[in-house]
Enzyme design. Structure first.
Site, short mmCIF file in Angstrom:
data_model
loop_
_atom_site.label_atom_id
_atom_site.label_comp_id
_atom_site.label_asym_id
_atom_site.label_seq_id
_atom_site.Cartn_x
_atom_site.Cartn_y
_atom_site.Cartn_z
N ASP A 27 28.45 9.76 -30.44
CA ASP A 27 27.98 10.96 -29.74
C ASP A 27 28.59 12.23 -30.33
O ASP A 27 28.15 13.33 -30.03
CB ASP A 27 28.36 10.83 -28.26
CG ASP A 27 27.22 11.28 -27.36
OD1 ASP A 27 26.08 11.38 -27.85
OD2 ASP A 27 27.48 11.53 -26.17
N GLY A 89 24.03 17.39 -16.89
CA GLY A 89 23.92 16.17 -16.06
C GLY A 89 25.20 16.05 -15.27
O GLY A 89 25.80 17.06 -14.91
N ASP A 162 27.26 15.60 -6.73
CA ASP A 162 25.82 15.52 -7.02
C ASP A 162 25.16 16.86 -6.69
O ASP A 162 25.21 17.32 -5.55
CB ASP A 162 25.20 14.39 -6.19
CG ASP A 162 23.78 14.09 -6.62
OD1 ASP A 162 22.99 15.05 -6.82
OD2 ASP A 162 23.43 12.91 -6.75
N GLY A 210 19.98 15.18 -16.24
CA GLY A 210 19.65 15.06 -14.81
C GLY A 210 19.43 16.37 -14.08
O GLY A 210 18.38 16.58 -13.47
N GLY A 212 19.47 19.58 -15.52
CA GLY A 212 18.65 20.49 -16.35
C GLY A 212 17.17 20.18 -16.29
O GLY A 212 16.33 21.08 -16.30
N GLU A 213 16.84 18.88 -16.23
CA GLU A 213 15.42 18.50 -16.21
C GLU A 213 14.81 18.62 -14.82
O GLU A 213 13.61 18.84 -14.68
CB GLU A 213 15.26 17.03 -16.67
CG GLU A 213 15.53 16.84 -18.15
CD GLU A 213 15.61 15.37 -18.55
OE1 GLU A 213 14.90 14.54 -17.96
OE2 GLU A 213 16.41 15.06 -19.46
N ASN A 214 15.65 18.43 -13.79
CA ASN A 214 15.10 18.32 -12.43
C ASN A 214 15.31 19.49 -11.50
O ASN A 214 14.60 19.63 -10.51
CB ASN A 214 15.67 17.07 -11.75
CG ASN A 214 15.24 15.81 -12.46
OD1 ASN A 214 14.05 15.56 -12.61
ND2 ASN A 214 16.19 15.02 -12.91
N GLU A 264 18.20 9.68 -25.44
CA GLU A 264 19.27 9.26 -26.34
C GLU A 264 19.02 7.87 -26.89
O GLU A 264 19.32 7.58 -28.05
CB GLU A 264 20.62 9.31 -25.59
CG GLU A 264 21.03 10.75 -25.28
CD GLU A 264 21.93 10.88 -24.07
OE1 GLU A 264 21.48 10.52 -22.95
OE2 GLU A 264 23.07 11.33 -24.20
P1 AMP Z 1 22.71 12.51 -15.84
O1 AMP Z 1 24.20 12.50 -16.02
O2 AMP Z 1 21.97 13.22 -16.90
O3 AMP Z 1 22.14 11.15 -15.52
O4 AMP Z 1 22.46 13.39 -14.52
C1 AMP Z 1 22.82 12.91 -13.24
C2 AMP Z 1 22.89 14.05 -12.28
O5 AMP Z 1 21.63 14.72 -12.21
C3 AMP Z 1 23.15 13.61 -10.85
O6 AMP Z 1 24.54 13.58 -10.58
C4 AMP Z 1 22.48 14.68 -10.03
O7 AMP Z 1 23.46 15.61 -9.64
C5 AMP Z 1 21.55 15.40 -10.97
N1 AMP Z 1 20.18 15.45 -10.48
C6 AMP Z 1 19.20 14.53 -10.56
N2 AMP Z 1 18.06 14.98 -9.96
C7 AMP Z 1 18.32 16.23 -9.52
C8 AMP Z 1 17.57 17.24 -8.82
N3 AMP Z 1 16.29 17.04 -8.46
N4 AMP Z 1 18.20 18.39 -8.53
C9 AMP Z 1 19.47 18.61 -8.88
N5 AMP Z 1 20.21 17.71 -9.53
C10 AMP Z 1 19.66 16.54 -9.85
#
Ligand code: AMP
Length: 286
Positions: A27, A89, A162, A210, A212-214, A264
């Site tokens: 990474d 994320g 979260d 997580g 950034g996309e959502n 990834e």
């Molecule tokens: P990742 O580490 O990329 O898997 O991201 C995980 C994190 O994405 C989780 O801890 C959540 O806090 C966040 N997440 C997922 N969906 C949403 C959403 N709709 N709004 C805000 N945060 C989100």
């Protein structure tokens, strides 16, 4: 944190599938193009020479994938773009990508440096470490655990690491949740500004992972303070939910703002395929 699990996987494959080639995709690899001015710490050089203490950066696989995907989506040569990629994320990092190469990134020798994260502090005055250890009588392992596991969103909001739960609590009126959200956003915005300065410009701002996309709420809050850079968010586009790469800036925006879902696994598979094929070809040539 990750290496012991990786070693277990490597050893298990070696034992059970001895003829299957294995590739290790780091990474940190994408960030090997960073110049010295980005990767050195201003501390005695003996620490770098003897112990390789320098900035390595992480999430490289993701930043590499999304920057290539963004160029493809825009139909522009990657070599001509100045990209700031925000992988937000549970862990979070920003990378300045100049002509397809990592120029600077917010995570350092470990993933603790840089942005505020779910449970990590991100940047802080290093003098806090000995001071807090002394005041609270903490051991090295305790202070390490405090900064990596009990800081960031969870520490400031007092609610959760979260982002979904922090935003919900903020909407229900929690002040600590609002402070946590605003600090988190403010630090992303500062890094975007810093990296635009580092590259003498910015053509593309990317959001992935997580949060950034959502989280349209987070993207809106980050972009709101960046109009001076030529970033203009289209609120309706920003609210659209989709698993595909998409533009969320207005047509008039000088900077393209994109959401690019990271992948990834695909990049690891491609790198592995390339490595295995290259080593087989080399073996055939011998
Ligand atoms: P990742 O580490 O990329 O898997 O991201 C995980 C994190 O994405 C989780 O801890 C959540 O806090 C966040 N997440 C997922 N969906 C949403 C959403 N709709 N709004 C805000 N945060 C989100």
């Amino acid at each position: 944190m990750h290496n012991p699990a990786h070693m277990m996987g490597i050893l298990a494959v070696e034992t059970n599938l001895p003829n299957v080639p294995q590739a290790v995709v780091f990474d940190t690899a994408f960030h090997q193009t960073m110049p010295k001015t980005s990767y050195l710490y201003a501390i005695p050089m003996v620490l770098y020479r003897k112990h390789q203490i320098r900035r390595y950066g992480f999430h490289g696989t993701s930043h590499d994938y999304v920057s290539k995907r963004a160029a493809e989506y825009l139909g522009k040569p990657l070599e001509e773009l100045k990209i700031v990629s925000c992988h937000i994320g549970n862990g979070a990092s920003c990378t300045a990508i100049l002509g397809g190469k990592s120029f600077d990134t917010s995570m350092g020798m470990t993933p603790l440096e840089g942005l505020m994260m779910g449970t990590r502090s991100g940047d802080l005055d290093p003098a806090i470490v000995p001071y807090a250890m002394n005041k609270e009588e903490l051991t090295l392992s305790e202070v390490n655990s405090m900064l990596n596991k009990h800081s960031g969103l969870i520490a400031i909001s007092g609610i959760s690491s979260d982002m979904r739960e922090v935003v919900q609590a903020m909407n229900e009126g929690s002040e600590p949740a609002r402070t946590a959200f605003e600090m988190y956003v403010y630090r992303i915005r500062k890094y975007v500004g810093a990296y635009a300065a580092a590259m003498n410009g910015i053509d593309v701002l990317l959001f992935t992972a997580g949060v950034g996309e959502n989280s349209d709420v987070l993207r809106k809050a980050v972009c709101e303070g960046l109009t001076f850079l030529g970033i203009e968010l289209d609120e309706a586009r920003n609210r659209v939910r989709s698993g595909d790469s998409r533009r969320i800036s207005t047509d008039a925006s000088r900077v393209e703002v994109l959401v690019v879902p990271t992948n990834e696994e695909l990049l690891i598979a491609r790198d592995t395929y390339r490595l295995v094929r290259t080593s087989k070809e080399a073996a055939a040539d011998e």
